[in-house]
Design an enzyme around this catalytic site. Sequence first.
Site, PDB file in Angstrom:
ATOM      1  N   GLY A  13      42.133  51.070  41.737  1.00 15.45           N
ATOM      2  CA  GLY A  13      42.585  49.861  41.060  1.00 15.45           C
ATOM      3  C   GLY A  13      41.812  49.684  39.764  1.00 15.45           C
ATOM      4  N   GLN A  44      38.506  45.966  32.178  1.00 18.77           N
ATOM      5  CA  GLN A  44      37.523  47.027  32.446  1.00 18.77           C
ATOM      6  C   GLN A  44      37.535  48.108  31.366  1.00 18.77           C
ATOM      7  OE1 GLN A  44      38.928  47.246  36.800  1.00 18.77           O
ATOM      8  NE2 GLN A  44      36.812  47.892  36.945  1.00 18.77           N
ATOM      9  N   CYS A  81      33.817  49.071  42.924  1.00 23.22           N
ATOM     10  CA  CYS A  81      34.448  48.756  41.639  1.00 23.22           C
ATOM     11  C   CYS A  81      33.968  49.773  40.608  1.00 23.22           C
ATOM     12  CB  CYS A  81      34.041  47.343  41.218  1.00 23.22           C
ATOM     13  SG  CYS A  81      34.692  46.833  39.614  1.00 23.22           S
ATOM     14  N   LEU A  82      34.891  50.289  39.794  1.00 22.80           N
ATOM     15  CA  LEU A  82      34.498  51.275  38.777  1.00 22.80           C
ATOM     16  C   LEU A  82      33.551  50.671  37.738  1.00 22.80           C
ATOM     17  CD1 LEU A  82      37.901  53.132  38.232  1.00 22.80           C
ATOM     18  CD2 LEU A  82      35.854  54.029  39.364  1.00 22.80           C
ATOM     19  N   HIS A 118      40.908  41.497  44.323  1.00 23.48           N
ATOM     20  CA  HIS A 118      39.760  42.041  43.572  1.00 23.48           C
ATOM     21  C   HIS A 118      40.133  42.176  42.087  1.00 23.48           C
ATOM     22  CE1 HIS A 118      36.343  45.044  43.031  1.00 23.48           C
ATOM     23  NE2 HIS A 118      37.107  45.299  41.981  1.00 23.48           N
ATOM     24  N   GLU A 119      41.297  42.766  41.811  1.00 28.50           N
ATOM     25  CA  GLU A 119      41.702  42.987  40.407  1.00 28.50           C
ATOM     26  C   GLU A 119      42.014  41.673  39.708  1.00 28.50           C
ATOM     27  OE1 GLU A 119      41.035  45.753  39.238  1.00 28.50           O
ATOM     28  OE2 GLU A 119      40.929  46.905  41.080  1.00 28.50           O
ATOM     29  N   HIS A 136      39.025  40.081  38.245  1.00 25.94           N
ATOM     30  CA  HIS A 136      38.645  40.631  36.930  1.00 25.94           C
ATOM     31  C   HIS A 136      39.334  39.860  35.800  1.00 25.94           C
ATOM     32  CE1 HIS A 136      36.247  44.218  37.712  1.00 25.94           C
ATOM     33  NE2 HIS A 136      37.084  44.622  38.634  1.00 25.94           N
TER      34      HIS A 136
END
Length: 170
Positions: A45, A50, A95-96, A137-138, A141
């Site tokens: 994701g 990001q 998370c990236l 989660h996304e 962001h």
Amino acid sequence: MIREIITYPNKILKEKSKEVELFDEALHTLLDDMYETMIIKNGIGLAAIQIAQAQNVLIINLPNQEDEQKKDDLIEIINPRILEYRGSTLYTEGCLSVPEFYEDVERAEWIRVTYHDRNGKLIEKEYDGLMAIALQHEMDHLKGELFIEKLSFLKRKKFEKEWKKRLKGK
Ligand code: Y12
Ligand code: CO
């Protein structure tokens, strides 16, 4: 094109993303770049912020039952809204933008959402399981929030200590 993924504690990650108004070529390029970037980094994701683009755009590409990540299963989500939440579930998230850190986070188990696809078509869906977790989660962001902000006071303290140590070592 592969873009740079920004990582904690870069302040850009705290920015609130803006609604997409034009479903044009520039949006399609952004979505294509996000997909390339997410795949090369082994993510499932990614939100546009990001890669430093403060737009309400996110993608999710969960592995299938054979554990293969197929582009056919890619979901592109623009201007999402959660209409309804039900239940709660615990999942160890990563998370990236916070590489090599994983922690349990509690989220709604089921959600009903609306969003637009890359052509501006309005879609309404219900999600549960990993898709519901990834979408929440996304969407955090897009509000400028990271999953580490959901940790208990003690777990967050431990994370900050470890993260400082890691940054010093780099
Ligand atoms: C459930 C919970 C959270 C999400 C959000 C999307 N998260 C990711 O895609 C995380 C990816 C990730 C990948 C990593 O790289 C590898 O495993 C090779 C990683 O580790 C390092 O960067 C070393 C950390 C996170 C979706 C569903
Ligand atoms: Co993330």
